[in-house]
Design a protein around this motif. Structure first.
Motif, PDB file in Angstrom:
ATOM      1  N   GLY A 305     -12.770  -9.627  34.359  1.00 21.53           N
ATOM      2  CA  GLY A 305     -11.694  -9.148  35.218  1.00 21.53           C
ATOM      3  C   GLY A 305     -10.319  -9.218  34.572  1.00 21.53           C
ATOM      4  O   GLY A 305      -9.357  -8.608  35.058  1.00 21.53           O
ATOM      5  N   LEU A 306     -10.201  -9.960  33.472  1.00 19.64           N
ATOM      6  CA  LEU A 306      -8.925 -10.061  32.757  1.00 19.64           C
ATOM      7  C   LEU A 306      -8.719  -8.907  31.769  1.00 19.64           C
ATOM      8  O   LEU A 306      -7.609  -8.722  31.267  1.00 19.64           O
ATOM      9  N   THR A 307      -9.751  -8.150  31.501  1.00 21.81           N
ATOM     10  CA  THR A 307      -9.710  -7.115  30.467  1.00 21.81           C
ATOM     11  C   THR A 307      -8.548  -6.137  30.583  1.00 21.81           C
ATOM     12  O   THR A 307      -7.901  -5.812  29.573  1.00 21.81           O
ATOM     13  N   PRO A 308      -8.230  -5.616  31.773  1.00 20.00           N
ATOM     14  CA  PRO A 308      -7.146  -4.614  31.849  1.00 20.00           C
ATOM     15  C   PRO A 308      -5.812  -5.106  31.308  1.00 20.00           C
ATOM     16  O   PRO A 308      -4.991  -4.281  30.869  1.00 20.00           O
ATOM     17  N   TYR A 309      -5.574  -6.405  31.323  1.00 22.94           N
ATOM     18  CA  TYR A 309      -4.278  -6.919  30.864  1.00 22.94           C
ATOM     19  C   TYR A 309      -4.048  -6.638  29.374  1.00 22.94           C
ATOM     20  O   TYR A 309      -2.913  -6.436  28.945  1.00 22.94           O
ATOM     21  N   ALA A 310      -5.103  -6.601  28.595  1.00 22.78           N
ATOM     22  CA  ALA A 310      -4.953  -6.322  27.167  1.00 22.78           C
ATOM     23  C   ALA A 310      -4.487  -4.895  26.931  1.00 22.78           C
ATOM     24  O   ALA A 310      -3.795  -4.601  25.949  1.00 22.78           O
ATOM     25  N   PHE A 311      -4.874  -3.985  27.841  1.00 23.59           N
ATOM     26  CA  PHE A 311      -4.455  -2.593  27.716  1.00 23.59           C
ATOM     27  C   PHE A 311      -3.038  -2.383  28.259  1.00 23.59           C
ATOM     28  O   PHE A 311      -2.364  -1.426  27.881  1.00 23.59           O
ATOM     29  N   ASP A 312      -2.607  -3.271  29.157  1.00 24.74           N
ATOM     30  CA  ASP A 312      -1.285  -3.122  29.772  1.00 24.74           C
ATOM     31  C   ASP A 312      -0.170  -3.760  28.959  1.00 24.74           C
ATOM     32  O   ASP A 312       0.975  -3.295  28.983  1.00 24.74           O
ATOM     33  N   VAL A 313      -0.495  -4.840  28.266  1.00 25.34           N
ATOM     34  CA  VAL A 313       0.514  -5.608  27.528  1.00 25.34           C
ATOM     35  C   VAL A 313       0.626  -5.076  26.109  1.00 25.34           C
ATOM     36  O   VAL A 313      -0.385  -4.830  25.445  1.00 25.34           O
ATOM     37  N   GLU A 314       1.842  -4.909  25.656  1.00 21.27           N
ATOM     38  CA  GLU A 314       2.068  -4.431  24.291  1.00 21.27           C
ATOM     39  C   GLU A 314       2.656  -5.555  23.443  1.00 21.27           C
ATOM     40  O   GLU A 314       3.876  -5.737  23.373  1.00 21.27           O
ATOM     41  N   ASP A 315       1.794  -6.332  22.849  1.00 20.48           N
ATOM     42  CA  ASP A 315       2.226  -7.319  21.856  1.00 20.48           C
ATOM     43  C   ASP A 315       1.115  -7.485  20.830  1.00 20.48           C
ATOM     44  O   ASP A 315       0.010  -6.940  20.981  1.00 20.48           O
ATOM     45  N   ALA A 316       1.410  -8.210  19.786  1.00 20.64           N
ATOM     46  CA  ALA A 316       0.488  -8.312  18.653  1.00 20.64           C
ATOM     47  C   ALA A 316      -0.829  -8.965  19.045  1.00 20.64           C
ATOM     48  O   ALA A 316      -1.897  -8.580  18.548  1.00 20.64           O
ATOM     49  N   VAL A 317      -0.772  -9.947  19.939  1.00 15.62           N
ATOM     50  CA  VAL A 317      -2.000 -10.652  20.328  1.00 15.62           C
ATOM     51  C   VAL A 317      -2.924  -9.718  21.096  1.00 15.62           C
ATOM     52  O   VAL A 317      -4.130  -9.640  20.805  1.00 15.62           O
ATOM     53  N   ALA A 318      -2.380  -9.004  22.075  1.00 11.14           N
ATOM     54  CA  ALA A 318      -3.198  -8.081  22.867  1.00 11.14           C
ATOM     55  C   ALA A 318      -3.786  -6.987  21.983  1.00 11.14           C
ATOM     56  O   ALA A 318      -4.979  -6.648  22.095  1.00 11.14           O
ATOM     57  N   ARG A 319      -2.963  -6.431  21.122  1.00  9.68           N
ATOM     58  CA  ARG A 319      -3.445  -5.366  20.246  1.00  9.68           C
ATOM     59  C   ARG A 319      -4.522  -5.891  19.295  1.00  9.68           C
ATOM     60  O   ARG A 319      -5.518  -5.203  19.032  1.00  9.68           O
ATOM     61  N   GLY A 320      -4.352  -7.088  18.795  1.00  7.34           N
ATOM     62  CA  GLY A 320      -5.352  -7.666  17.903  1.00  7.34           C
ATOM     63  C   GLY A 320      -6.691  -7.845  18.594  1.00  7.34           C
ATOM     64  O   GLY A 320      -7.746  -7.611  17.991  1.00  7.34           O
ATOM     65  N   ILE A 321      -6.657  -8.259  19.863  1.00  3.08           N
ATOM     66  CA  ILE A 321      -7.910  -8.418  20.630  1.00  3.08           C
ATOM     67  C   ILE A 321      -8.623  -7.075  20.766  1.00  3.08           C
ATOM     68  O   ILE A 321      -9.842  -6.976  20.550  1.00  3.08           O
ATOM     69  N   LEU A 322      -7.883  -6.034  21.111  1.00  7.10           N
ATOM     70  CA  LEU A 322      -8.493  -4.723  21.319  1.00  7.10           C
ATOM     71  C   LEU A 322      -9.023  -4.137  20.016  1.00  7.10           C
ATOM     72  O   LEU A 322     -10.108  -3.527  19.998  1.00  7.10           O
ATOM     73  N   MET A 323      -8.290  -4.326  18.947  1.00  6.55           N
ATOM     74  CA  MET A 323      -8.751  -3.800  17.662  1.00  6.55           C
ATOM     75  C   MET A 323     -10.023  -4.511  17.207  1.00  6.55           C
ATOM     76  O   MET A 323     -10.955  -3.876  16.691  1.00  6.55           O
ATOM     77  N   THR A 324     -10.074  -5.808  17.414  1.00  6.66           N
ATOM     78  CA  THR A 324     -11.285  -6.546  17.046  1.00  6.66           C
ATOM     79  C   THR A 324     -12.470  -6.098  17.894  1.00  6.66           C
ATOM     80  O   THR A 324     -13.604  -5.995  17.399  1.00  6.66           O
ATOM     81  N   ALA A 325     -12.222  -5.814  19.176  1.00  8.00           N
ATOM     82  CA  ALA A 325     -13.293  -5.316  20.051  1.00  8.00           C
ATOM     83  C   ALA A 325     -13.845  -3.999  19.516  1.00  8.00           C
ATOM     84  O   ALA A 325     -15.070  -3.783  19.477  1.00  8.00           O
ATOM     85  N   GLY A 326     -12.953  -3.088  19.104  1.00  8.11           N
ATOM     86  CA  GLY A 326     -13.397  -1.811  18.552  1.00  8.11           C
ATOM     87  C   GLY A 326     -14.222  -1.981  17.294  1.00  8.11           C
ATOM     88  O   GLY A 326     -15.236  -1.294  17.088  1.00  8.11           O
ATOM     89  N   GLU A 327     -13.813  -2.900  16.444  1.00 10.28           N
ATOM     90  CA  GLU A 327     -14.555  -3.164  15.215  1.00 10.28           C
ATOM     91  C   GLU A 327     -15.932  -3.752  15.512  1.00 10.28           C
ATOM     92  O   GLU A 327     -16.927  -3.421  14.847  1.00 10.28           O
ATOM     93  N   GLN A 328     -15.998  -4.632  16.523  1.00 11.07           N
ATOM     94  CA  GLN A 328     -17.290  -5.224  16.909  1.00 11.07           C
ATOM     95  C   GLN A 328     -18.252  -4.140  17.394  1.00 11.07           C
ATOM     96  O   GLN A 328     -19.442  -4.136  17.038  1.00 11.07           O
ATOM     97  N   LEU A 329     -17.749  -3.201  18.197  1.00  8.64           N
ATOM     98  CA  LEU A 329     -18.598  -2.121  18.708  1.00  8.64           C
ATOM     99  C   LEU A 329     -19.062  -1.213  17.568  1.00  8.64           C
ATOM    100  O   LEU A 329     -20.213  -0.754  17.554  1.00  8.64           O
ATOM    101  N   ALA A 330     -18.177  -0.955  16.617  1.00 14.10           N
ATOM    102  CA  ALA A 330     -18.555  -0.131  15.467  1.00 14.10           C
ATOM    103  C   ALA A 330     -19.636  -0.813  14.641  1.00 14.10           C
ATOM    104  O   ALA A 330     -20.580  -0.158  14.161  1.00 14.10           O
ATOM    105  N   ASP A 331     -19.522  -2.110  14.473  1.00 12.68           N
ATOM    106  CA  ASP A 331     -20.535  -2.855  13.707  1.00 12.68           C
ATOM    107  C   ASP A 331     -21.902  -2.788  14.388  1.00 12.68           C
ATOM    108  O   ASP A 331     -22.935  -2.678  13.720  1.00 12.68           O
TER     109      ASP A 331
END
Length: 411
Positions: A305-331
């Motif tokens: 339920g916390l997931t949407p906050y990463a898409f709403d917040v624009e800072d390095a930590v949030a962006r890093g979480i989302l980018m790592t998620a994308g890389e995990q799915l690609a792997d």
């Protein structure tokens, strides 16, 4: 003589008139019987009328005056389709999810005849009784506009996660049979339903990135390889849960002073109705102590339920979480990737544009060449395609296109 002859002529003429009148009366009586009686009706209307009576799932007595009214109504109502009147099989595909269930009533050509929604339909997460009720509610909702019942359905295909762990099909058949169902019940994977919701190609992939995460490779309509789908404790990398868990860790580390400051922290505190303070106990902030209690006091899966906050917040930590998620799915996709083909994407994490998808595509690199990403909202269309296949049909592009168009008209 003239007078006598005239009397005789008048008598003959009167008799003829009476005979004609009697004949007309008999014809009128015959016409009335033809209108009221269903047997002459079938001769007049032909097989269309008799097919409608049988297809409606209702019994009509010989004196039922409603038969004409119903026939007239059928010619004006879109719910009565040609396939129903011709006795083509009625098929139901069920997308049984952990939070809601969708049922699609279709004919063998892939024309949606009805659409229904029910509650939770997965027996593992909802329990057998509640799941069966959710599935039945959805099926009845799809049948209701057509006037048909479960006794008229030939095939039901529920698509759901973890079917092997649910203990067989008795939990559902024990509810379907008493309601009149006597056809074929065949369970399929929710991942396969996701695939067929967006593709009919013999070789392709389905990637689900919702609360959990899993990838399958499909060949000749069957799952031949699977990546992840291991659950929140052991896997689900890049999923909504994985992102939510990373957000919670980032907020805790921010408050603990062991991680970078992030705007996610205030979002997490507000989510759990907490506020920042300057109060410390044994050197630890009060809000951190309270947040730890809240996080451990809820089921781990609720971190999604916390997931949407990463898409709403624009800072390095949030962006890093989302980018790592994308890389995990690609792997995970790379682990099952065999050749180019359609990639049907279910769930909200990868479906939207942004850091997750950008990192996903970048991570795949040359392996992503020839891949066609096709987002779908759920597996309802695919479940119906699987029902067509279970009835002996061929789930080709035409069936998929027809179901996609006709299901969207019911939603």
């Amino acid at each position: 003589m003239v007078s006598s002859t005239g009397a005789v002529g008048c008598s003959v003429t009167t008799s003829a008139i009476l005979l004609i009148a009697a004949g007309m009366a008999r014809r009128r009586s015959a016409i009335r019987r033809a209108i009221v009686s269903p047997l002459p009706m079938s001769r007049v209307r032909g097989t269309i009328a008799s097919n409608f009576f049988r297809g409606s799932g209702r019994e009509f007595s010989s004196g039922d005056l409603r038969c004409n009214e119903n026939y007239s109504h059928a010619t004006k109502t879109s719910n009565r389709t040609t396939s129903q009147m011709n006795h083509e099989p009625l098929l139901v595909g069920v997308d049984a999810g952990g939070t809601s269930t969708r049922a699609v009533l279709t004919d063998p050509s892939g024309r949606c005849l009805g659409y229904g929604v029910g509650g939770r339909g997965n027996p593992i997460s909802a329990g057998p009784e509640r799941a069966a009720a959710g599935v039945l509610d959805a099926i009845r909702g799809a049948l209701e506009p057509t006037g048909h019942g479960l006794a008229d359905v030939s095939v039901i295909v529920p698509a759901m996660a973890g079917m092997r762990a649910s203990g067989g099909s008795d939990w559902l058949m024990q509810r379907l049979a008493p309601a009149g169902f006597g056809g074929t019940l065949r369970f399929e994977s929710d991942l396969l339903a996701t695939y067929f919701s967006g593709a009919a190609a013999p070789v392709g992939y389905a990637l689900v990135s919702g609360t959990g995460a899993c990838v399958i490779r499909v060949q000749d309509g069957r799952i031949v390889d699977t990546g992840d789908g291991l659950g929140w404790l052991l896997g689900d990398r890049g999923s909504g849960f994985w992102i939510g868990h990373a957000i919670a860790r980032a907020a805790v580390q921010d408050l603990d002073g062991t991680g970078p400051a992030t705007a996610l922290t205030d979002r997490v505190l507000a989510h759990y109705e907490l506020e920042r303070t300057d109060v410390r106990t044994d050197g630890r902030l009060q809000e951190l102590e309270e947040l730890i209690g809240r996080l451990y006091g809820h089921p781990p899966i609720e971190l999604a339920g916390l997931t949407p906050y990463a898409f709403d917040v624009e800072d390095a930590v949030a962006r890093g979480i989302l980018m790592t998620a994308g890389e995990q799915l690609a792997d995970t996709l790379s682990a099952v990737l065999d050749r180019p083909g359609p990639v049907v994407v279910g769930g909200s994490v990868l479906a939207r544009s942004g850091p997750v998808r950008d990192a996903f595509v970048a991570r795949l690199g040359a392996d992503g060449d020839g891949l066609d990403l096709r987002p779908v909202s759920d597996g309802a269309v695919g479940a119906a395609v699987l029902a067509v296949r279970a009835a002996g049909g061929i789930p080709d592009d035409a069936v998929l296109a027809r179901l996609t168009d006709t299901v969207s008209a019911f939603r």
